[in-house]
Design a protein around this motif. Sequence first.
Motif, mmCIF file in Angstrom:
data_model
loop_
_atom_site.group_PDB
_atom_site.id
_atom_site.type_symbol
_atom_site.label_atom_id
_atom_site.label_comp_id
_atom_site.label_asym_id
_atom_site.label_seq_id
_atom_site.Cartn_x
_atom_site.Cartn_y
_atom_site.Cartn_z
ATOM 1 N N ARG A 44 0.839 -1.194 0.000
ATOM 2 C CA ARG A 44 0.000 0.000 0.000
ATOM 3 C C ARG A 44 0.878 1.251 0.000
ATOM 4 N N GLY A 45 0.539 2.186 -0.877
ATOM 5 C CA GLY A 45 1.277 3.446 -0.950
ATOM 6 C C GLY A 45 2.439 3.438 -1.907
ATOM 7 N N MET A 46 2.919 2.252 -2.302
ATOM 8 C CA MET A 46 3.997 2.173 -3.291
ATOM 9 C C MET A 46 3.342 2.102 -4.665
ATOM 10 N N ASP A 47 2.957 3.256 -5.159
ATOM 11 C CA ASP A 47 2.141 3.332 -6.364
ATOM 12 C C ASP A 47 2.930 3.807 -7.581
ATOM 13 N N ILE A 48 3.553 4.974 -7.447
ATOM 14 C CA ILE A 48 4.243 5.572 -8.599
ATOM 15 C C ILE A 48 5.422 4.715 -9.023
ATOM 16 N N HIS A 64 -6.761 -8.411 -8.202
ATOM 17 C CA HIS A 64 -6.580 -9.090 -6.929
ATOM 18 C C HIS A 64 -5.116 -9.038 -6.490
ATOM 19 N N LEU A 65 -4.902 -9.045 -5.190
ATOM 20 C CA LEU A 65 -3.574 -9.096 -4.566
ATOM 21 C C LEU A 65 -2.721 -7.865 -4.875
ATOM 22 N N ILE A 66 -3.374 -6.728 -4.908
ATOM 23 C CA ILE A 66 -2.704 -5.431 -4.933
ATOM 24 C C ILE A 66 -3.053 -4.740 -3.621
ATOM 25 N N ASP A 67 -2.073 -4.036 -3.044
ATOM 26 C CA ASP A 67 -2.299 -3.299 -1.789
ATOM 27 C C ASP A 67 -2.734 -4.228 -0.650
ATOM 28 N N ILE A 68 -1.981 -5.291 -0.443
ATOM 29 C CA ILE A 68 -2.325 -6.255 0.606
ATOM 30 C C ILE A 68 -1.364 -6.205 1.797
ATOM 31 N N LEU A 69 -0.300 -5.399 1.693
ATOM 32 C CA LEU A 69 0.691 -5.330 2.767
ATOM 33 C C LEU A 69 1.025 -3.881 3.103
ATOM 34 N N ASP A 70 1.361 -3.637 4.361
ATOM 35 C CA ASP A 70 1.968 -2.371 4.753
ATOM 36 C C ASP A 70 3.449 -2.425 4.424
ATOM 37 N N VAL A 71 4.083 -1.280 4.281
ATOM 38 C CA VAL A 71 5.496 -1.260 3.890
ATOM 39 C C VAL A 71 6.409 -1.830 4.970
ATOM 40 N N THR A 72 5.905 -1.963 6.187
ATOM 41 C CA THR A 72 6.707 -2.548 7.267
ATOM 42 C C THR A 72 6.667 -4.069 7.255
ATOM 43 N N GLU A 73 5.767 -4.651 6.461
ATOM 44 C CA GLU A 73 5.632 -6.107 6.418
ATOM 45 C C GLU A 73 6.543 -6.706 5.355
ATOM 46 N N GLU A 220 6.151 10.648 -2.764
ATOM 47 C CA GLU A 220 5.599 9.360 -2.339
ATOM 48 C C GLU A 220 6.515 8.686 -1.325
ATOM 49 N N VAL A 221 7.806 8.677 -1.616
ATOM 50 C CA VAL A 221 8.765 8.056 -0.693
ATOM 51 C C VAL A 221 8.793 8.806 0.637
ATOM 52 N N THR A 222 8.717 10.123 0.573
ATOM 53 C CA THR A 222 8.693 10.919 1.804
ATOM 54 C C THR A 222 7.515 10.527 2.681
ATOM 55 N N ARG A 223 6.354 10.357 2.067
ATOM 56 C CA ARG A 223 5.163 9.930 2.831
ATOM 57 C C ARG A 223 5.357 8.540 3.419
ATOM 58 N N LEU A 224 5.940 7.647 2.646
ATOM 59 C CA LEU A 224 6.109 6.271 3.106
ATOM 60 C C LEU A 224 7.137 6.167 4.226
ATOM 61 N N ILE A 225 8.140 7.040 4.204
ATOM 62 C CA ILE A 225 9.098 7.059 5.311
ATOM 63 C C ILE A 225 8.362 7.380 6.609
ATOM 64 N N ILE A 239 13.812 -1.122 -5.906
ATOM 65 C CA ILE A 239 14.563 -0.239 -6.796
ATOM 66 C C ILE A 239 13.861 1.108 -6.894
ATOM 67 N N GLY A 240 14.624 2.168 -6.779
ATOM 68 C CA GLY A 240 14.083 3.515 -6.807
ATOM 69 C C GLY A 240 13.752 4.003 -5.420
ATOM 70 N N TYR A 241 13.027 3.220 -4.652
ATOM 71 C CA TYR A 241 12.689 3.600 -3.284
ATOM 72 C C TYR A 241 13.953 3.667 -2.432
ATOM 73 N N ALA A 242 14.869 2.718 -2.633
ATOM 74 C CA ALA A 242 16.134 2.741 -1.897
ATOM 75 C C ALA A 242 16.972 3.953 -2.302
ATOM 76 N N GLN A 243 17.018 4.237 -3.606
ATOM 77 C CA GLN A 243 17.820 5.360 -4.091
ATOM 78 C C GLN A 243 17.243 6.700 -3.636
#
Length: 306
Positions: A44-48, A64-73, A220-225, A239-243
């Motif tokens: 969830r939230g990793m969209d762009i 189906h099976l989109i947006d089923i986990l939080d980024v901490t999982e 988006e990454v700022t919000r997810l942090i 990839i991308g989120y780490a960078q």
Amino acid sequence: MAEDTSPIITVVGATATGKSDLALDLAGRLGGEIINTDSMQFYRGMDIGTAKLPIDERRGIPHHLIDILDVTEEANVQDFQARARAAIADIRGRGLWPILVGGSGLYVRAAVDHMEFPGTDSEVRARLEAEVATDRWMLHQKLRELDPKAAEKITVNDQRRIARALEVIELTGRPFSAQLPDYQEIEPTIHLGLSMDRAILHERIATRVDVMWEHGWVDEVTRLIGVGLAEGKTASRAIGYAQIQRHLAGELTAAEAKEETTIRTRQFARRQDTWFRRDPRIRWIDGSAADAEQNLAAALDALRDH
């Protein structure tokens, strides 16, 4: 509508080859629903940065099976296997075609092939992850000694998979590579693969990264942090989120983060292509022309030939 004996369809291939569009076209033509097999689109939230289709672009076709986990999982292929097979049964039970789409090869196989996944031990996993983080080269060499076949497929930089392979070997006494059996489907399945000329694909990837950046990827990454991205073992390494996290921390300029993201995405695309090319069941469609009608026609031909 399809009868309940209609085969499952998979649409696979490297990132940026046009899989989502082809899957939508197939679902619209056949009467189907889509099951996501891109492990980063679980979050969830990793969209762009994952090129997740917005709801208003899904043409009213259930996904189906989109947006089923939080980024901490942490994504879990065993859990996914159960969810995917339940979704397949549900879709077929309603007389529709289940269409699996995504570039995470292991997840595709988990859904449609006879595969069993050994359990895990949190203490063993934590110990091995710490050892790999300290010296991934030494642990990769250990894997090479214990299971050369697995070591050939897992790069020295893939610390999570090195730790998992060693964990499986320790817990089962069997090679990790033994967990990837021959290609044997649980039900009739038609495998479609989209390929693309490498130069064209590289250009598409570079353009995609630029567009994602312009559409607010950094925001988006700022919000997810703010909701724990940095603590997520799987999501934080995407990839991308780490960078971008490194960019926000002042370790990379924006230009450096974009360039590294582009390079790593191209490398990832090559690994995806290598994985899928090993599967002799896949009927390949050349999507270099990026012609949706042409790709759909080729896919329908493959279905008729099956």
